[in-house]
Design a protein around this motif. Structure first.
Motif, short mmCIF file in Angstrom:
data_model
loop_
_atom_site.label_atom_id
_atom_site.label_comp_id
_atom_site.label_asym_id
_atom_site.label_seq_id
_atom_site.Cartn_x
_atom_site.Cartn_y
_atom_site.Cartn_z
N UNK A 5 15.39 24.26 -11.06
CA UNK A 5 15.19 24.00 -12.48
C UNK A 5 16.03 24.90 -13.36
N UNK A 6 16.59 25.94 -12.80
CA UNK A 6 17.39 26.87 -13.58
C UNK A 6 18.74 27.06 -12.93
N UNK A 7 19.77 27.26 -13.73
CA UNK A 7 21.11 27.49 -13.21
C UNK A 7 21.46 28.97 -13.29
N UNK A 145 20.09 26.78 -5.22
CA UNK A 145 20.15 25.42 -5.71
C UNK A 145 20.54 24.53 -4.54
N UNK A 146 20.01 23.31 -4.49
CA UNK A 146 20.25 22.42 -3.36
C UNK A 146 20.37 20.99 -3.84
N UNK A 147 21.24 20.21 -3.20
CA UNK A 147 21.38 18.80 -3.53
C UNK A 147 21.89 18.03 -2.31
N UNK A 160 36.61 25.36 -4.02
CA UNK A 160 37.93 25.30 -4.63
C UNK A 160 38.32 26.69 -5.11
N UNK A 161 39.57 26.89 -5.49
CA UNK A 161 40.06 28.21 -5.85
C UNK A 161 39.32 28.79 -7.04
N UNK A 162 38.90 27.94 -7.99
CA UNK A 162 38.21 28.43 -9.18
C UNK A 162 36.69 28.49 -9.01
N UNK A 163 36.18 28.15 -7.83
CA UNK A 163 34.74 28.16 -7.53
C UNK A 163 33.94 27.20 -8.40
N UNK A 164 34.59 26.29 -9.09
CA UNK A 164 33.88 25.33 -9.93
C UNK A 164 33.41 24.12 -9.14
N UNK A 165 34.02 23.89 -7.97
CA UNK A 165 33.71 22.69 -7.19
C UNK A 165 33.64 23.03 -5.71
N UNK A 166 32.96 22.15 -4.97
CA UNK A 166 32.87 22.28 -3.52
C UNK A 166 33.35 20.98 -2.89
N UNK A 167 34.17 21.11 -1.86
CA UNK A 167 34.66 19.95 -1.11
C UNK A 167 33.91 19.89 0.21
N UNK A 168 33.31 18.75 0.50
CA UNK A 168 32.54 18.57 1.74
C UNK A 168 33.18 17.49 2.61
N UNK A 169 33.23 17.74 3.91
CA UNK A 169 33.74 16.77 4.88
C UNK A 169 32.55 16.24 5.68
N UNK A 170 32.44 14.93 5.78
CA UNK A 170 31.21 14.35 6.32
C UNK A 170 31.46 13.39 7.47
N UNK A 176 34.18 14.66 -0.09
CA UNK A 176 33.62 14.50 -1.42
C UNK A 176 33.80 15.79 -2.22
N UNK A 177 34.10 15.65 -3.51
CA UNK A 177 34.19 16.79 -4.41
C UNK A 177 33.01 16.75 -5.37
N UNK A 178 32.26 17.86 -5.45
CA UNK A 178 31.07 17.95 -6.28
C UNK A 178 31.19 19.12 -7.24
N UNK A 179 30.78 18.91 -8.49
CA UNK A 179 30.74 19.98 -9.47
C UNK A 179 29.56 20.91 -9.14
N UNK A 180 29.83 22.20 -9.02
CA UNK A 180 28.82 23.14 -8.58
C UNK A 180 27.75 23.35 -9.65
N UNK A 181 28.13 23.42 -10.90
CA UNK A 181 27.18 23.73 -11.96
C UNK A 181 26.19 22.59 -12.18
N UNK A 182 26.70 21.36 -12.24
CA UNK A 182 25.85 20.22 -12.55
C UNK A 182 25.42 19.44 -11.31
N UNK A 183 25.99 19.77 -10.15
CA UNK A 183 25.77 19.03 -8.90
C UNK A 183 26.13 17.55 -9.05
#
Length: 457
Positions: A5-7, A145-147, A160-170, A176-183
């Motif tokens: 519930x909190x970031x 935080x989990x999603x 990613x280099x700026x830590x704003x996103x995470x790339x997942x291999x499935x 997939x590229x996901x925004x870390x702050x907003x998921x």
């Protein structure tokens, strides 16, 4: 989808001391290998926390070293001081959560929140980020935080280099590229015909990444290219800009008839790991069937594209001398001297010079080390002093780099196979290891994170 519930995990940072370290109690650094930190007498801290060279002191030290024989102190002495307590274990999900798959991948952030954010991916397609500045006593919703990112297992992930996103291999055949702050899921990489086993972000160019798959292909992606529109609610997606087809193809005809429902070459041709070298135009890959490490020059991408089997600029057979080939489970790069480590199913860890990977320069082994699955991986500390490896014997094995002649330091802190290893990228004394353990409160696979800590001196 499970979210906090909190970031505050991304915004509430511990106070930072003048030396750049977080102002938290030493016992609160959970799941981290903490060692004593040394600094040269020829350097001093400036007001920003960086190191500056004192020319006069450095000159005096050089003169003194020429007169006095040097005594080399092995880092192995300090490895023996690792400790672990009951507060140094974590569940990726709360213990009362019913569905929890085993962890397959983990990665520390580069610098966000002082580099203390740890991302863990599991078999259920879930990503969990934990603020490792606190131990399990302080573990709460504000520190994690989990999603759910995929409907299938996540085999690998990278920040990613700026830590704003995470790339997942499935295992759903995509990345997939996901925004870390907003998921928020942003876009996918589509093109592989089987599970994507590994993903690597270019260390110098945030637009470039590479993936390796069980289909035997290595794909290179560039997010500066135009995206393709997804149909309906599907995400926009990218197609590869370069492909290395049949990167680790095994040409020999299989002796045994494959089991029903399995392709005779799917596992034999699988690409298990991809890593960008310090020179970002070179990409290293490993295979499960041929037991080789290969080096590719991406500047000659037209030479690779469209060929059934591509030719690397260099290659090495890890299991030379063995009667058969043993697959490589993972690659990891020592960025201090640009050496490459390969974890092999034959129970050894091989080290190569990337200038020529034809033959390994060292072989790290221990009679207790067991690489019983392709989920066992290795990692090199950011200062290049240590290399750690998971093991099927429920232990973490660690060597000092350059000390391959000696057996590993063994840390028996788990109850099941230790899979992935992650070092803190800003503090070489911190490392996390991930076993698959059967919890007492829930009869399912959950993640425990263990801390090995040096006593501070």
């Amino acid at each position: 989808m499970i979210t906090s519930p909190s970031l505050s995990i991304f915004t509430d940072l511990p106070p930072v001391l003048s030396d750049g370290s977080a102002s938290v109690n030493s016992s609160a650094d959970l799941s981290i290998h903490r060692t004593h930190t040394w600094s040269s007498l020829s350097t001093q801290k400036n007001v920003t926390g960086g190191s500056v060279v004192n020319p006069l002191r450095a000159a005096l030290m050089r003169e003194q070293m020429q007169r006095t024989p040097r005594l080399r102190v092995s880092d192995r002495t300090f490895m023996k001081g690792f400790q672990s307590t009951e507060h140094d274990y974590f569940h990726v999900l709360p213990e009362d959560f019913e569905a929890s798959g085993p962890p397959f991948a983990c990665s520390y952030a580069n610098y966000k929140n002082a580099g203390n954010l740890l991302a863990v991916a599991d078999e259920d397609g879930r990503v969990t980020i934990i603020n490792t500045a606190y131990n399990n006593i302080d573990d709460c919703a504000e520190n994690r935080v989990s999603w759910t990112a995929h409907d299938n297992a996540i085999m690998d992930l990278q920040w990613t280099l700026d830590d704003e996103r995470i790339v997942t291999a499935s295992a759903d055949n995509s990345a997939l590229v996901t925004d870390v702050i907003t998921q928020t899921q942003l876009y996918r990489f589509i093109g592989h015909g089987a599970s994507v086993k590994s993903v690597a972000c270019n260390p110098r160019d945030s637009y470039i990444l590479a993936t390796g798959s069980r289909d035997g292909n290595v794909y290179v992606w560039d997010t500066r290219c135009a995206k393709h529109r997804g149909c309906g609610e599907d995400l926009d997606f990218y197609r590869p800009v370069d492909s290395i087809t049949g990167a680790h193809a095994v040409s020999a005809t299989p002796r045994r008839r494959p089991k029903q429902g399995k392709s005779p070459t799917s596992q034999a041709n699988s690409v298990t790991s991809v890593v960008f070298l310090a020179h970002d135009v070179f990409l290293a890959s490993s295979g499960s069937g041929d037991g080789t490490v290969k080096l590719w020059d991406l500047r000659f991408n037209k030479r690779h594209h469209g060929k059934r089997v591509s030719e690397p600029v260099d290659r090495s057979h890890v299991g030379k001398g063995n009667k058969r080939s043993y697959g490589i489970t993972a690659l990891c790069l020592n960025r201090q001297d640009n050496s490459l480590f390969a974890c092999s199913r034959d129970g050894h860890l091989y080290e190569y010079r990337t200038s020529s990977i034809h033959e390994p320069i060292a072989r790290y082994s221990d009679s207790n080390l067991q690489v019983g699955s392709y989920f066992v991986r290795a990692a090199v500390s950011p200062d290049g002093r240590f290399v750690a490896c998971g093991s099927s014997d429920k232990a973490v094995h660690m060597w000092e780099v350059g000390g391959s002649q000696r057996p590993s330091a063994i840390f028996n802190v788990h109850e099941k196979e230790v899979t992935c290893i992650a070092w803190h990228k800003r503090r070489a004394e911190q490392v996390r290891c991930f076993p698959m353990v059967l919890t007492a409160r829930a009869l399912n696979m959950a993640l425990h994170i263990s801390l090995q800590r040096f006593p501070m001196t």
